[in-house]
Scaffold this motif. Structure first.
Motif, PDB file in Angstrom:
ATOM      1  N   VAL A  29       0.839  -1.200   0.000  1.00  0.00           N
ATOM      2  CA  VAL A  29       0.000   0.000   0.000  1.00  0.00           C
ATOM      3  C   VAL A  29       0.874   1.250   0.000  1.00  0.00           C
ATOM      4  O   VAL A  29       0.576   2.249  -0.702  1.00  0.00           O
ATOM      5  CB  VAL A  29      -0.953  -0.010   1.215  1.00  0.00           C
ATOM      6  CG1 VAL A  29      -1.642   1.361   1.379  1.00  0.00           C
ATOM      7  CG2 VAL A  29      -2.002  -1.096   1.052  1.00  0.00           C
ATOM      8  N   ARG A  30       1.986   1.190   0.796  1.00  0.00           N
ATOM      9  CA  ARG A  30       2.883   2.354   0.834  1.00  0.00           C
ATOM     10  C   ARG A  30       3.477   2.641  -0.555  1.00  0.00           C
ATOM     11  O   ARG A  30       3.506   3.791  -1.026  1.00  0.00           O
ATOM     12  CB  ARG A  30       3.990   2.111   1.856  1.00  0.00           C
ATOM     13  CG  ARG A  30       4.917   3.329   2.025  1.00  0.00           C
ATOM     14  CD  ARG A  30       5.947   3.089   3.111  1.00  0.00           C
ATOM     15  NE  ARG A  30       6.800   1.950   2.777  1.00  0.00           N
ATOM     16  CZ  ARG A  30       6.771   0.775   3.410  1.00  0.00           C
ATOM     17  NH1 ARG A  30       5.898   0.586   4.409  1.00  0.00           N
ATOM     18  NH2 ARG A  30       7.576  -0.214   3.063  1.00  0.00           N
ATOM     19  N   ASP A  31       3.929   1.588  -1.240  1.00  0.00           N
ATOM     20  CA  ASP A  31       4.494   1.757  -2.579  1.00  0.00           C
ATOM     21  C   ASP A  31       3.439   2.284  -3.556  1.00  0.00           C
ATOM     22  O   ASP A  31       3.700   3.176  -4.392  1.00  0.00           O
ATOM     23  CB  ASP A  31       5.066   0.438  -3.080  1.00  0.00           C
ATOM     24  CG  ASP A  31       6.280   0.005  -2.275  1.00  0.00           C
ATOM     25  OD1 ASP A  31       6.876   0.859  -1.584  1.00  0.00           O
ATOM     26  OD2 ASP A  31       6.629  -1.211  -2.326  1.00  0.00           O
ATOM     27  N   ALA A  32       2.255   1.673  -3.453  1.00  0.00           N
ATOM     28  CA  ALA A  32       1.178   2.092  -4.367  1.00  0.00           C
ATOM     29  C   ALA A  32       0.784   3.540  -4.119  1.00  0.00           C
ATOM     30  O   ALA A  32       0.493   4.314  -5.066  1.00  0.00           O
ATOM     31  CB  ALA A  32      -0.020   1.167  -4.197  1.00  0.00           C
ATOM     32  N   GLU A  33       0.747   3.966  -2.877  1.00  0.00           N
ATOM     33  CA  GLU A  33       0.385   5.344  -2.546  1.00  0.00           C
ATOM     34  C   GLU A  33       1.451   6.321  -3.053  1.00  0.00           C
ATOM     35  O   GLU A  33       1.137   7.432  -3.507  1.00  0.00           O
ATOM     36  CB  GLU A  33       0.204   5.487  -1.027  1.00  0.00           C
ATOM     37  CG  GLU A  33      -1.081   4.835  -0.525  1.00  0.00           C
ATOM     38  CD  GLU A  33      -1.213   4.946   0.979  1.00  0.00           C
ATOM     39  OE1 GLU A  33      -0.182   5.247   1.656  1.00  0.00           O
ATOM     40  OE2 GLU A  33      -2.323   4.692   1.506  1.00  0.00           O
ATOM     41  N   ASP A  34       2.742   5.899  -2.959  1.00  0.00           N
ATOM     42  CA  ASP A  34       3.809   6.764  -3.500  1.00  0.00           C
ATOM     43  C   ASP A  34       3.642   6.977  -5.011  1.00  0.00           C
ATOM     44  O   ASP A  34       3.768   8.105  -5.533  1.00  0.00           O
ATOM     45  CB  ASP A  34       5.182   6.150  -3.206  1.00  0.00           C
ATOM     46  CG  ASP A  34       5.517   6.197  -1.739  1.00  0.00           C
ATOM     47  OD1 ASP A  34       4.879   6.986  -1.001  1.00  0.00           O
ATOM     48  OD2 ASP A  34       6.410   5.409  -1.293  1.00  0.00           O
ATOM     49  N   VAL A  35       3.384   5.900  -5.708  1.00  0.00           N
ATOM     50  CA  VAL A  35       3.171   5.973  -7.160  1.00  0.00           C
ATOM     51  C   VAL A  35       1.959   6.827  -7.468  1.00  0.00           C
ATOM     52  O   VAL A  35       1.954   7.677  -8.395  1.00  0.00           O
ATOM     53  CB  VAL A  35       3.036   4.557  -7.757  1.00  0.00           C
ATOM     54  CG1 VAL A  35       2.604   4.636  -9.226  1.00  0.00           C
ATOM     55  CG2 VAL A  35       4.336   3.790  -7.615  1.00  0.00           C
ATOM     56  N   LEU A  36       0.881   6.619  -6.674  1.00  0.00           N
ATOM     57  CA  LEU A  36      -0.350   7.390  -6.888  1.00  0.00           C
ATOM     58  C   LEU A  36      -0.099   8.892  -6.696  1.00  0.00           C
ATOM     59  O   LEU A  36      -0.590   9.730  -7.476  1.00  0.00           O
ATOM     60  CB  LEU A  36      -1.429   6.899  -5.929  1.00  0.00           C
ATOM     61  CG  LEU A  36      -2.754   7.667  -5.946  1.00  0.00           C
ATOM     62  CD1 LEU A  36      -3.413   7.566  -7.339  1.00  0.00           C
ATOM     63  CD2 LEU A  36      -3.698   7.116  -4.868  1.00  0.00           C
ATOM     64  N   GLU A  37       0.658   9.214  -5.677  1.00  0.00           N
ATOM     65  CA  GLU A  37       0.944  10.624  -5.406  1.00  0.00           C
ATOM     66  C   GLU A  37       1.713  11.266  -6.563  1.00  0.00           C
ATOM     67  O   GLU A  37       1.397  12.391  -6.999  1.00  0.00           O
ATOM     68  CB  GLU A  37       1.741  10.746  -4.108  1.00  0.00           C
ATOM     69  CG  GLU A  37       2.003  12.196  -3.709  1.00  0.00           C
ATOM     70  CD  GLU A  37       2.784  12.291  -2.411  1.00  0.00           C
ATOM     71  OE1 GLU A  37       3.131  13.395  -1.983  1.00  0.00           O
ATOM     72  OE2 GLU A  37       3.070  11.196  -1.809  1.00  0.00           O
ATOM     73  N   LYS A  38       2.708  10.559  -7.089  1.00  0.00           N
ATOM     74  CA  LYS A  38       3.500  11.088  -8.202  1.00  0.00           C
ATOM     75  C   LYS A  38       2.654  11.241  -9.457  1.00  0.00           C
ATOM     76  O   LYS A  38       2.749  12.233 -10.194  1.00  0.00           O
ATOM     77  CB  LYS A  38       4.685  10.182  -8.485  1.00  0.00           C
ATOM     78  CG  LYS A  38       5.721  10.199  -7.370  1.00  0.00           C
ATOM     79  CD  LYS A  38       6.863   9.235  -7.665  1.00  0.00           C
ATOM     80  CE  LYS A  38       7.885   9.232  -6.544  1.00  0.00           C
ATOM     81  NZ  LYS A  38       9.007   8.290  -6.814  1.00  0.00           N
ATOM     82  N   LEU A  39       1.813  10.223  -9.685  1.00  0.00           N
ATOM     83  CA  LEU A  39       0.958  10.286 -10.869  1.00  0.00           C
ATOM     84  C   LEU A  39      -0.027  11.455 -10.765  1.00  0.00           C
ATOM     85  O   LEU A  39      -0.336  12.143 -11.762  1.00  0.00           O
ATOM     86  CB  LEU A  39       0.219   8.970 -11.058  1.00  0.00           C
ATOM     87  CG  LEU A  39       1.093   7.764 -11.476  1.00  0.00           C
ATOM     88  CD1 LEU A  39       0.247   6.485 -11.483  1.00  0.00           C
ATOM     89  CD2 LEU A  39       1.710   7.995 -12.858  1.00  0.00           C
ATOM     90  N   GLU A  40      -0.577  11.635  -9.588  1.00  0.00           N
ATOM     91  CA  GLU A  40      -1.522  12.720  -9.399  1.00  0.00           C
ATOM     92  C   GLU A  40      -0.837  14.086  -9.588  1.00  0.00           C
ATOM     93  O   GLU A  40      -1.444  15.032 -10.130  1.00  0.00           O
ATOM     94  CB  GLU A  40      -2.149  12.632  -8.006  1.00  0.00           C
ATOM     95  CG  GLU A  40      -3.158  11.490  -7.889  1.00  0.00           C
ATOM     96  CD  GLU A  40      -3.739  11.399  -6.484  1.00  0.00           C
ATOM     97  OE1 GLU A  40      -3.166  12.005  -5.540  1.00  0.00           O
ATOM     98  OE2 GLU A  40      -4.766  10.703  -6.312  1.00  0.00           O
ATOM     99  N   GLN A  41       0.424  14.197  -9.152  1.00  0.00           N
ATOM    100  CA  GLN A  41       1.168  15.451  -9.328  1.00  0.00           C
ATOM    101  C   GLN A  41       1.382  15.726 -10.822  1.00  0.00           C
ATOM    102  O   GLN A  41       1.174  16.866 -11.310  1.00  0.00           O
ATOM    103  CB  GLN A  41       2.511  15.383  -8.604  1.00  0.00           C
ATOM    104  CG  GLN A  41       2.395  15.424  -7.098  1.00  0.00           C
ATOM    105  CD  GLN A  41       3.749  15.257  -6.423  1.00  0.00           C
ATOM    106  OE1 GLN A  41       4.783  15.035  -7.070  1.00  0.00           O
ATOM    107  NE2 GLN A  41       3.736  15.368  -5.085  1.00  0.00           N
ATOM    108  N   GLU A  42       1.801  14.698 -11.559  1.00  0.00           N
ATOM    109  CA  GLU A  42       2.034  14.866 -12.989  1.00  0.00           C
ATOM    110  C   GLU A  42       0.733  15.184 -13.731  1.00  0.00           C
ATOM    111  O   GLU A  42       0.694  15.978 -14.695  1.00  0.00           O
ATOM    112  CB  GLU A  42       2.693  13.617 -13.570  1.00  0.00           C
ATOM    113  CG  GLU A  42       4.124  13.436 -13.090  1.00  0.00           C
ATOM    114  CD  GLU A  42       4.810  12.254 -13.764  1.00  0.00           C
ATOM    115  OE1 GLU A  42       4.139  11.573 -14.586  1.00  0.00           O
ATOM    116  OE2 GLU A  42       5.990  12.000 -13.486  1.00  0.00           O
TER     117      GLU A  42
END
Length: 387
Positions: A275-288
């Motif tokens: 979940v931590r890894d997925a949330e990190d990816v989600l955060e970056k994707l949302e920023q982009e």
């Protein structure tokens, strides 16, 4: 030797000591004895005075007087016998007979004959009627005289006085169950009249049966005690086994619970990391995504720009910014716990199979513990037979 001579010799012999009459006396019934022999015989009888041959009884003890005529006859016969010489052929048998008599003399611990007047011979039997002990020689009248054949002969004993009634001088052959003592036949008609009495033989058989029964009772009581101890042992043993098994199963359940908690923690740790890894990816994707949306908005505003120079300059800057947001970041792959579930299911099946096999083994061991209870006797005969 003629029959008349034999009869004459028998008449000159005492039927008690079987020797030639010495100081012969004749009692009222007509039979003759040595004065010492008949005196000793009556002394032993104490209150009853009878003839040893015909058994005629006398109210009072007869007064003994020497029979002079018979004494003279015996003396003549002695002289006549002394005048005859012994042939050499009879010398050896006589010596052998003398040696046999010498071997028959009583020694320490032997029962002596009551009729031997000089040196006592060893008694071979005791008469329960005459209450005397007899050697091999003096027992002859009891074997040959009809009136004496009915007397009861037993193994020679020195305890005859103990079985004689002190009141009536009779054999104590009756047992009084009322007073718990041995008595004679006359006692049953006097002091013990109306009491519960049986013969000594019957009482002995009863006592032997009672003794055997008591022995059986003791043996049965011992078996009952052992059976009770076995019951107590089984109860205590089963209780201890139940407590121990309960403890073991509790420990087993606690061990399984610990393993369950460990697996649960493992799943949660894996879940947390994923979940931590997925949330990190989600955060970056949302920023982009936000930057792209802002670039798109700027492009829409630039599309209305009329100055071509400004448009191109602004467009190049926006295009450079948009191209930078084209990241290679992709969503994390899905984490699957199917393998773990499969492993846990296999563990469950393995534990269940192992428990099934072990429980069957335990059941067999418990079933092998048997208690063999002897069949109870249904009749008195069965009770007496049981060991």
């Amino acid at each position: 030797m003629s029959e008349a001579v034999v009869e004459e010799q028998d008449a000159s012999r005492c039927s008690i000591c079987l020797e030639p009459l010495k100081d012969p006396v004749t009692i009222p019934c007509g039979h003759s004895y040595c004065m010492k022999c008949i005196s000793v015989f009556w002394d032993k009888k104490r209150k009853e005075y009878s003839c040893p041959q015909c058994r005629e009884t006398f109210t009072t003890r007869p007064v003994l007087k020497k029979n002079t005529i018979l004494a003279e006859l015996v003396e003549k016969m002695k002289k006549s016998s002394a005048s005859q010489t012994i042939s050499p052929a009879l010398a050896v048998p006589a010596a052998a007979a003398a040696a046999a008599v010498a071997a028959s003399y009583g020694g320490p611990g032997d029962v002596e004959c009551d009729f031997c007047t000089e040196r006592k011979l060893k008694a071979v039997k005791s008469c329960l009627v005459c209450l005397v002990s007899l050697c091999q020689t003096h027992i002859e009248p009891h074997l040959n005289i009809p009136a004496l054949k009915n007397h009861k002969l037993v193994q020679a004993s020195t305890h005859l006085e103990e079985i004689i009634c002190p009141q009536h001088s009779k054999l104590m052959e009756v047992f009084c169950r009322t007073d718990e003592k041995f008595i004679c036949m006359l006692c049953t008609m006097e002091d013990h009249k109306g009491h519960d009495t049986v013969t000594a033989t019957v009482e002995r058989n009863v006592r032997e049966t009672q003794t055997a029964c008591l022995k059986k009772i003791e043996e049965m009581e011992k078996k009952v005690l052992e059976a009770r101890e076995t019951v107590t042992f089984h109860l205590r043993s089963a209780q201890e086994a139940e407590q121990q098994s309960e403890k073991i199963f509790t420990e087993l359940l606690e061990s399984i619970e610990r393993r369950r908690s460990e697996v649960k923690e493992l799943i949660r740790a894996q879940q947390k990391a994923a979940v931590r890894d997925a949330e990190d990816v989600l955060e970056k994707l949302e920023q982009e995504l936000a930057e792209l949306r802002r670039g798109h908005a700027d492009l829409e505003k630039l599309s209305v720009e009329e100055d071509h120079v400004n448009f191109l300059q602004a467009f190049q800057a926006l295009e450079s910014s948009v191209s930078k947001t084209s990241s290679s970041i992709s969503p994390s792959p899905h984490v699957s716990f199917n393998d773990l579930i499969t492993s846990v299911s296999a563990l469950k099946s393995g534990v269940e199979e192992l428990c099934k096999q072990d429980v069957m083994k335990i059941s067999g061991e418990v079933a092998s513990v048997e208690s063999v209870v002897p069949e109870e006797p249904s009749t008195r005969e069965d009770f007496l037979k049981c060991e």
